[in-house]
Design a protein around this motif. Structure first.
Motif, PDB file in Angstrom:
ATOM      1  N   ARG A 126       0.875  -1.190   0.000  1.00 56.81           N
ATOM      2  CA  ARG A 126       0.000   0.000   0.000  1.00 56.81           C
ATOM      3  C   ARG A 126       0.901   1.226   0.000  1.00 56.81           C
ATOM      4  O   ARG A 126       1.847   1.311   0.785  1.00 56.81           O
ATOM      5  CB  ARG A 126      -0.919   0.024   1.222  1.00 56.81           C
ATOM      6  CG  ARG A 126      -1.657   1.361   1.330  1.00 56.81           C
ATOM      7  CD  ARG A 126      -2.759   1.360   2.345  1.00 56.81           C
ATOM      8  NE  ARG A 126      -3.885   0.567   1.888  1.00 56.81           N
ATOM      9  CZ  ARG A 126      -5.021   0.431   2.569  1.00 56.81           C
ATOM     10  NH1 ARG A 126      -5.168   1.059   3.726  1.00 56.81           N
ATOM     11  NH2 ARG A 126      -6.002  -0.300   2.095  1.00 56.81           N
ATOM     12  N   HIS A 154      -7.602  -0.047  -5.867  1.00 53.95           N
ATOM     13  CA  HIS A 154      -7.554  -0.953  -4.705  1.00 53.95           C
ATOM     14  C   HIS A 154      -8.187  -2.259  -5.205  1.00 53.95           C
ATOM     15  O   HIS A 154      -9.306  -2.597  -4.850  1.00 53.95           O
ATOM     16  CB  HIS A 154      -8.350  -0.332  -3.551  1.00 53.95           C
ATOM     17  CG  HIS A 154      -8.106  -0.934  -2.201  1.00 53.95           C
ATOM     18  ND1 HIS A 154      -7.515  -2.178  -2.013  1.00 53.95           N
ATOM     19  CD2 HIS A 154      -8.389  -0.472  -0.954  1.00 53.95           C
ATOM     20  CE1 HIS A 154      -7.456  -2.425  -0.715  1.00 53.95           C
ATOM     21  NE2 HIS A 154      -7.975  -1.410  -0.043  1.00 53.95           N
ATOM     22  N   ARG A 187     -10.251   5.345  -4.064  1.00 55.18           N
ATOM     23  CA  ARG A 187      -9.690   4.329  -4.986  1.00 55.18           C
ATOM     24  C   ARG A 187     -10.579   3.101  -5.068  1.00 55.18           C
ATOM     25  O   ARG A 187     -10.580   2.391  -6.066  1.00 55.18           O
ATOM     26  CB  ARG A 187      -8.272   3.952  -4.540  1.00 55.18           C
ATOM     27  CG  ARG A 187      -8.171   3.479  -3.095  1.00 55.18           C
ATOM     28  CD  ARG A 187      -6.732   3.472  -2.637  1.00 55.18           C
ATOM     29  NE  ARG A 187      -6.603   3.239  -1.206  1.00 55.18           N
ATOM     30  CZ  ARG A 187      -5.536   3.577  -0.498  1.00 55.18           C
ATOM     31  NH1 ARG A 187      -4.514   4.178  -1.074  1.00 55.18           N
ATOM     32  NH2 ARG A 187      -5.466   3.311   0.791  1.00 55.18           N
ATOM     33  N   THR A 188     -11.350   2.836  -3.996  1.00 49.01           N
ATOM     34  CA  THR A 188     -12.180   1.618  -4.032  1.00 49.01           C
ATOM     35  C   THR A 188     -13.270   1.754  -5.094  1.00 49.01           C
ATOM     36  O   THR A 188     -13.565   0.803  -5.801  1.00 49.01           O
ATOM     37  CB  THR A 188     -12.817   1.311  -2.662  1.00 49.01           C
ATOM     38  OG1 THR A 188     -13.827   2.263  -2.379  1.00 49.01           O
ATOM     39  CG2 THR A 188     -11.796   1.300  -1.547  1.00 49.01           C
ATOM     40  N   ARG A 248     -15.997   7.178   2.437  1.00 51.25           N
ATOM     41  CA  ARG A 248     -15.497   8.251   3.307  1.00 51.25           C
ATOM     42  C   ARG A 248     -14.867   9.350   2.443  1.00 51.25           C
ATOM     43  O   ARG A 248     -14.205   9.047   1.441  1.00 51.25           O
ATOM     44  CB  ARG A 248     -14.426   7.615   4.205  1.00 51.25           C
ATOM     45  CG  ARG A 248     -13.533   8.527   4.991  1.00 51.25           C
ATOM     46  CD  ARG A 248     -12.517   7.695   5.807  1.00 51.25           C
ATOM     47  NE  ARG A 248     -11.461   7.139   4.974  1.00 51.25           N
ATOM     48  CZ  ARG A 248     -10.288   7.721   4.715  1.00 51.25           C
ATOM     49  NH1 ARG A 248      -9.995   8.902   5.236  1.00 51.25           N
ATOM     50  NH2 ARG A 248      -9.387   7.135   3.952  1.00 51.25           N
ATOM     51  N   GLN A 250     -11.951  11.425   1.560  1.00 52.32           N
ATOM     52  CA  GLN A 250     -10.552  11.035   1.809  1.00 52.32           C
ATOM     53  C   GLN A 250      -9.725  12.255   2.255  1.00 52.32           C
ATOM     54  O   GLN A 250      -8.994  12.855   1.447  1.00 52.32           O
ATOM     55  CB  GLN A 250      -9.961  10.424   0.541  1.00 52.32           C
ATOM     56  CG  GLN A 250     -10.803   9.299  -0.066  1.00 52.32           C
ATOM     57  CD  GLN A 250     -10.584   7.961   0.615  1.00 52.32           C
ATOM     58  OE1 GLN A 250      -9.500   7.403   0.540  1.00 52.32           O
ATOM     59  NE2 GLN A 250     -11.606   7.439   1.288  1.00 52.32           N
ATOM     60  N   PRO A 286     -16.360   0.417   2.241  1.00 52.66           N
ATOM     61  CA  PRO A 286     -15.066  -0.281   2.364  1.00 52.66           C
ATOM     62  C   PRO A 286     -14.486  -0.145   3.775  1.00 52.66           C
ATOM     63  O   PRO A 286     -13.637  -0.939   4.170  1.00 52.66           O
ATOM     64  CB  PRO A 286     -14.181   0.428   1.334  1.00 52.66           C
ATOM     65  CG  PRO A 286     -14.793   1.780   1.143  1.00 52.66           C
ATOM     66  CD  PRO A 286     -16.281   1.587   1.349  1.00 52.66           C
ATOM     67  N   LEU A 287     -14.949   0.885   4.505  1.00 49.90           N
ATOM     68  CA  LEU A 287     -14.501   1.213   5.854  1.00 49.90           C
ATOM     69  C   LEU A 287     -13.031   1.678   5.814  1.00 49.90           C
ATOM     70  O   LEU A 287     -12.329   1.297   4.903  1.00 49.90           O
ATOM     71  CB  LEU A 287     -14.687   0.033   6.810  1.00 49.90           C
ATOM     72  CG  LEU A 287     -16.144  -0.472   6.946  1.00 49.90           C
ATOM     73  CD1 LEU A 287     -16.185  -1.717   7.829  1.00 49.90           C
ATOM     74  CD2 LEU A 287     -17.074   0.612   7.506  1.00 49.90           C
ATOM     75  N   PRO A 288     -12.549   2.493   6.721  1.00 52.93           N
ATOM     76  CA  PRO A 288     -13.254   2.950   7.911  1.00 52.93           C
ATOM     77  C   PRO A 288     -14.330   3.985   7.584  1.00 52.93           C
ATOM     78  O   PRO A 288     -14.174   4.765   6.644  1.00 52.93           O
ATOM     79  CB  PRO A 288     -12.142   3.608   8.740  1.00 52.93           C
ATOM     80  CG  PRO A 288     -11.158   4.111   7.717  1.00 52.93           C
ATOM     81  CD  PRO A 288     -11.200   3.094   6.608  1.00 52.93           C
TER      82      PRO A 288
HETATM   83  N1  ASP Z   1      -9.888   1.610   3.314  1.00 53.36           N
HETATM   84  C1  ASP Z   1     -10.202   2.061   1.994  1.00 53.36           C
HETATM   85  C2  ASP Z   1      -8.931   2.477   1.274  1.00 53.36           C
HETATM   86  O1  ASP Z   1      -7.854   2.323   1.811  1.00 53.36           O
HETATM   87  C3  ASP Z   1     -11.235   3.137   2.004  1.00 53.36           C
HETATM   88  C4  ASP Z   1     -10.903   4.339   2.848  1.00 53.36           C
HETATM   89  O2  ASP Z   1      -9.826   4.404   3.457  1.00 53.36           O
HETATM   90  O3  ASP Z   1     -11.748   5.213   2.911  1.00 53.36           O
HETATM   91  O4  ASP Z   1      -9.032   2.922   0.169  1.00 53.36           O
END
Ligand code: ASP
Ligand code: CP
Length: 327
Positions: A126, A154, A187-188, A248, A250, A286-288
């Protein structure tokens, strides 16, 4: 579509299933996957789920080592890859705090990758920069799995998202998927929209104006025949939605925090919001989450976001077994 990153290592160990799909390959973008590949991954993920339920841990990847290299924070991706590897009998080198690694002395990404591949059989990466996984893959003789590259992709999340949809609703074709929130930096949603373009689905984008899905991605997906529409209010599309995919905002991608503050609370899902939604639909994230879904929604059977996390481990077990030639 043929896989883009077919860089099979030259020194393959004997005794592995070299004709196994994805053996020795990097997983950098969802563009690598066809519908057939996805079916195959899901079949193996199902088997992994059954095995975990039956025996918990088994020795499919005994003796194999995973390097978990995280330049950005993570709870789910990092721990579910660790759990996946350990449930398959393998072991993990955890580098979740790159500031305690030689990265903080200025070591480059290529050199860090060269180092870890000397010790591990597969690297999960990552990174905060879009394109980092592709760069890492160029320098790696061992498979690199993209666990999020800045606002880029992702891919393993998108696979687990799709697996969740299929497990929860029994199909993917024919569904209406509404993506809500930060579609610019998330990215999700970038990866999920690309995967959904392989299916016959309708996709709605609902976001504040400044957080719309990138125009070049919308154009690309238009070209691939995906039915897409943009909205600024959720009410317009919620009654017809089968999958509400909440994200969320970002914060870490904003240069101007005042701008972040101005959009962070734009959409909040509450039990009241869901009154106009179908009875048979799911809410994913996708959380958080940091306030986009109120905790009062958690007990609604349509709230699938915690189940979604668990599906992720089975999908990641399947991917690890595949790239290591054991599936
Ligand atoms: N956990 C997911 C990501 O790393 C979504 C997010 O962080 O909002 O993309
Ligand atoms: N969904 C996801 O990637 O979660 P983490 O950021 O906690 O890994």
């Amino acid at each position: 579509m043929p896989p883009q990153f077919n860089t099979r290592p030259a020194h393959l160990p004997l005794g592995e299933r070299q004709n196994s799909r994805f053996y020795g390959q990097h997983i950098v973008s969802v563009k690598q996957f066809s519908r057939l590949d996805i079916e195959h991954i899901f079949t193996i993920a199902e088997e992994m789920r059954i095995m975990v339920e039956r025996v918990g841990t088994f020795d499919l990847l005994k003796g194999k080592v995973l390097a978990n290299l995280f330049y950005e924070p993570s709870t789910r991706t990092s721990s579910s890859f660790t759990a996946a590897m350990e449930r398959l009998g393998g072991s993990v080198i955890p580098i979740s705090e790159v500031k305690y690694s030689s990265v903080s002395k200025g070591e480059s990404l290529p050199d860090t990758i060269r180092t870890l591949q000397s010790y591990a059989d597969v690297i999960v990466l990552r990174h905060h920069e879009k394109g980092a996984a592709e760069i890492a893959a160029k320098y790696a003789r061992k498979p690199v799995i993209n666990a999020g590259d800045g606002p880029g992709e992702h891919p393993t999340q998108a696979l687990l998202d799709l697996f969740t949809i299929r497990e929860e609703l029994g199909r993917i074709d024919g569904l209406t998927v509404t993506m809500l929130g930060d579609l610019k930096y998330g990215r999700t949603v970038h990866s999920l929209a690309k995967l959904l373009a392989l299916f016959n689905v309708t996709v709605n984008y609902v976001s504040p104006d400044i957080l719309r899905m990138p125009a070049e991605l919308v154009d690309e997906l238009d070209g691939r025949g995906l039915s897409q529409s943009q909205f600024s209010a959720l009410e317009a599309v919620l009654p017809k939605t089968d999958v509400l995919y909440v994200t969320r905002v970002q914060k870490e991608r904003f240069d101007d925090l005042a701008l972040y503050e101005s959009v962070k609370g734009a959409f909040v899902i509450t039990p009241e919001t869901l009154k106009i939604a179908k009875q048979k639909m799911i809410v994913m994230h996708p959380l958080p989450r940091v306030g986009e879904i109120s905790m009062d929604v958690d007990d609604d059977p349509r709230a699938a976001y915690f189940r979604q996390m668990e599906y992720g481990m089975y999908v990641r077990m399947a991917l690890l077994a595949m790239v290591l030639g054991k599936a």
